[in-house]
Motif scaffolding. Structure first.
Motif: not given
Length: 272
Positions: A75, A78-79, A82, A210, A215
């Motif tokens: 990850l 910036d992800e 967010t 994202v 994830p």
């Protein structure tokens, strides 16, 4: 009547034809779920004398070409930013309180522990403890599935406490923090409430734009990366994320909580 060729034909069907939600089955799914389940049942039958032999024993697993990866599994900063900013968004639309709580706290727990998402979504109030002055989460098979089948204690990063996680836990009733067991539709459901909750969190993350390959698991990769960046000891990093020791020496002794906390505190609070 079942023969090895029957199982080969079925294996090849899974490999070449079968789909799930419009996607072809992965090598891991075919070998680790479908074939593994059949092998276990037939092996039990052969061992108990119900079969003369295990027809799955000589069937080789599927081997598929490695999937093309267009990006890292980690990850990105910036992800992560967010997602963590969105955790303060509160309930949206018709969302239930439990899911809103999961959105609020599970990403932060992932950020500071690198744990598997399902061991966090199944956390209970009684799994958040203070041991020897160190606030911890206890990841235990008593709460649900744990891959290593062993309980472990993970210190809470001071930033989690600053954000109010312990206050949230104190206000909850005994039992699961992020779901209501009374709402479970079937006692023997294969897809348990914690697993479904993890899937919903992943869907929510994707709705934010994202899109790492996994994830929730991407936090796990990120934690190991950040641990290396801030020079946590390898032993502490492995103990926190729950990786099994790979060297004989690492299997000796105990991972003392003050030592793990000292190492974890090397990671600075995430700045939004």
């Amino acid at each position: 009547r079942l023969t090895p060729q029957n199982i080969r034909d079925w294996r090849n069907h899974l490999r070449d034809v079968a789909t799930h939600k419009g996607k072809r089955l992965s090598e891991k799914t075919i070998n680790g779920s479908y074939l593994a389940a059949v092998r276990v049942v037939l092996a039990w039958g052969a061992d108990d004398g119900l079969l003369t032999s295990n027809p799955a024993a000589e069937v080789k697993p599927v081997q598929l070409p490695k999937a093309v990866e267009l990006r890292s599994r980690v990850l990105e900063e910036d992800e992560a930013r967010t997602i963590l900013k969105a955790t303060a968004g509160g309930r949206q639309g018709k969302e239930g309180e439990d899911f809103a709580n999961a959105k609020r706290w599970v990403p932060w727990l992932l950020c500071y522990s690198g744990a598997r998402v399902n061991v966090l979504t199944q956390l209970r109030k009684e799994d958040v403890q203070t041991i020897g002055g160190v606030p911890v989460i206890v990841i235990t098979p008593e709460a649900g599935t744990v891959k290593a089948k062993e309980a472990r204690r993970v210190p809470l990063h001071p930033h989690l406490i600053e954000l109010g996680f312990l206050k949230f836990v104190a206000a909850r009733k005994k039992g699961p923090l992020f779901y209501d067991p009374d709402k479970r539709r079937k006692d023997n459901a294969l897809n348990t409430q914690p697993r479904k909750l993890g899937q919903k969190i992943a869907e929510w993350v994707r709705s934010l734009g994202v899109n790492p390959p996994q994830p929730n698991h991407a936090w796990r990769h990120r934690f190991v990366t950040v641990a290396q960046r801030h020079e946590l000891t390898e032993r502490a990093s492995m103990a926190i994320v729950g990786h099994a020791p790979g060297k004989q020496h690492q299997r000796y002794g105990d991972n003392e909580l003050p030592v793990l906390l000292r190492e974890l505190e090397k990671i600075p609070a995430f700045k939004l």
